[in-house]
Scaffold this active site. Sequence first.
Site, PDB file in Angstrom:
ATOM      1  N   LYS A 194     -73.562 -63.602 -18.798  1.00 26.17           N
ATOM      2  CA  LYS A 194     -74.303 -62.707 -17.910  1.00 26.17           C
ATOM      3  C   LYS A 194     -75.791 -62.753 -18.271  1.00 26.17           C
ATOM      4  O   LYS A 194     -76.186 -62.441 -19.398  1.00 26.17           O
ATOM      5  CB  LYS A 194     -73.764 -61.282 -18.071  1.00 26.17           C
ATOM      6  CG  LYS A 194     -74.531 -60.265 -17.258  1.00 26.17           C
ATOM      7  CD  LYS A 194     -73.849 -58.902 -17.267  1.00 26.17           C
ATOM      8  CE  LYS A 194     -74.705 -57.877 -16.566  1.00 26.17           C
ATOM      9  NZ  LYS A 194     -74.080 -56.561 -16.509  1.00 26.17           N
ATOM     10  N   LYS A 247     -72.353 -64.817 -14.189  1.00 19.69           N
ATOM     11  CA  LYS A 247     -73.046 -63.881 -13.309  1.00 19.69           C
ATOM     12  C   LYS A 247     -74.556 -63.945 -13.527  1.00 19.69           C
ATOM     13  O   LYS A 247     -74.979 -63.975 -14.675  1.00 19.69           O
ATOM     14  CB  LYS A 247     -72.533 -62.483 -13.634  1.00 19.69           C
ATOM     15  CG  LYS A 247     -73.227 -61.369 -12.925  1.00 19.69           C
ATOM     16  CD  LYS A 247     -72.686 -60.056 -13.397  1.00 19.69           C
ATOM     17  CE  LYS A 247     -73.532 -58.958 -12.803  1.00 19.69           C
ATOM     18  NZ  LYS A 247     -73.520 -57.752 -13.525  1.00 19.69           N
TER      19      LYS A 247
HETATM   20  C1  PBG Z   1     -73.358 -52.980 -15.410  1.00 24.38           C
HETATM   21  C2  PBG Z   1     -73.360 -53.964 -14.321  1.00 24.38           C
HETATM   22  C3  PBG Z   1     -74.438 -54.438 -13.565  1.00 24.38           C
HETATM   23  C4  PBG Z   1     -73.891 -55.261 -12.577  1.00 24.38           C
HETATM   24  C5  PBG Z   1     -72.522 -55.299 -12.793  1.00 24.38           C
HETATM   25  N1  PBG Z   1     -72.213 -54.503 -13.879  1.00 24.38           N
HETATM   26  C6  PBG Z   1     -75.881 -54.120 -13.639  1.00 24.38           C
HETATM   27  C7  PBG Z   1     -76.700 -54.603 -14.746  1.00 24.38           C
HETATM   28  O1  PBG Z   1     -76.246 -55.269 -15.661  1.00 24.38           O
HETATM   29  O2  PBG Z   1     -77.875 -54.227 -14.735  1.00 24.38           O
HETATM   30  C8  PBG Z   1     -74.655 -55.952 -11.488  1.00 24.38           C
HETATM   31  C9  PBG Z   1     -73.926 -56.148 -10.224  1.00 24.38           C
HETATM   32  C10 PBG Z   1     -74.758 -56.508  -9.050  1.00 24.38           C
HETATM   33  O3  PBG Z   1     -75.986 -56.659  -9.135  1.00 24.38           O
HETATM   34  O4  PBG Z   1     -74.161 -56.658  -7.981  1.00 24.38           O
HETATM   35  N2  PBG Z   1     -73.954 -53.395 -16.583  1.00 24.38           N
END
Ligand code: PBG
Length: 327
Positions: A194, A247
Amino acid sequence: MEMTKRPRRLRSSETLRKMVRETRMDKSSLIYPMFVMDGENRVQEIPSMEGQYRYTTDRMGEELERLADAGVDKVMLFGIPEKKDELGSQAYAEDGIVQRALREGKKQFPDMYFLTDVCMCEYTSHGHCGVLCGQDVDNDETLKLLAKTALSHVQAGADMVAPSDMMDGRVKAIRECLDAHGFINTPIMSYAVKYASGFYGPFRDAAGSAPSFGDRKSYQMDYHNRKEGLKEALTDVEEGADIIMVKPALSYLDVLSEVSKAVQVPVAAYSVSGEYAMVKAGAKMGWIEEEKIICEMAVSTYRAGAGIYLTYFAKELAKFMDEGRIG
Ligand code: PBG
C-alpha cells in the site's frame, strides 16, 4: 505478398475476438467497498465520490439488496464513527459501527460475504493509522489495538479481515490473536503493498480520516519503490496473510504484475477513491466515456495479475459482465 502471420485474422469478428481473449473475469472476484456510519435513517452522498453513499445501519440493506441483485456478493465495510478519540476506541468497541453493521448485515443478508477494513485512522482524533508517541505512530503499541479490532470484527460476524494500516508485523499479530480465540479459519487479506498515495483523497473526505498533522509516509510506502513492494508482499505471506493486496491499482500495475508472479497466494487490487473520482469527473465534463474507461481500468488490472478486484464500480462491472461487454 507473402505473409505467414496476420494477427488481424483473429480480430475479424466479435465472436472470434471473444474466443481468443486472454483475460477472463467473473463477478465472484468483485468486492464492493461500502461506508457505514453511526446514526439513524440516513443515506448521505459523498460529495467527492458522486454515486457513493454513507449508510446508517438501518438503511444499508438498500445497498446490499442492489448489490445482491447485481450479483455482487462481497463487500468491504468501512466504519465512520460519531466519536473519535486518541486511541480510536470505537474501532474495537463491541457496539462500534462496523460491529453493529456486521451483526445487522449478516442477519439480513446471510449470503453476503463481509470483509472489514482493519485500521485506526477513521477512529482516531488525529487521523493517523495508529497510536501516537509524540508525533510518530508507535508500531508495536498499535499492533495490540489492530489485533483487538480484527478480533471484535470476527466476533461480530466478519468473514474476512483486511488490515490496511501498514504497521510492521500486523498480519502476525492479528493471526495469533484470531487463532488464540479459536478463529483459525478466518482468512486475512493484507493490504500488503500500500503506497502513500494522493489517490486516497476522496476517501479521506468520505471517512473524515485525513491526518490532522503530517502525512502517512512513515508507514505507507514511497511510490518510487518496486522492490520494496515485493518485500512487503513476501513478508506478509510469511506472517500468514491468505491474500495479498496491491493498492492503488491504476498507477501500480507494474507492481501488481511482479507481486502476482512472486507470491503463491491470491492477489487483489484496490481501485481507490481517486481513481473513481477522476472517472466520474471526466465523464461529467463529457471528456471521457465512463463505461469504456471503467471496463478498460478493470481489465488492465486483471491482465496485470489481479485475481480479485475491489472497486466502487462493482455493480456497473457486474452488469457489463452480464451483458458480455467484458469478461
Ligand atoms: C484506511 C484506508 C484508506 C483506504 C482504504 N483503507 C485510506 C488511507 O490509507 O488513507 C483508501 C481507500 C480509497 O481511497 O478508496 N487506512
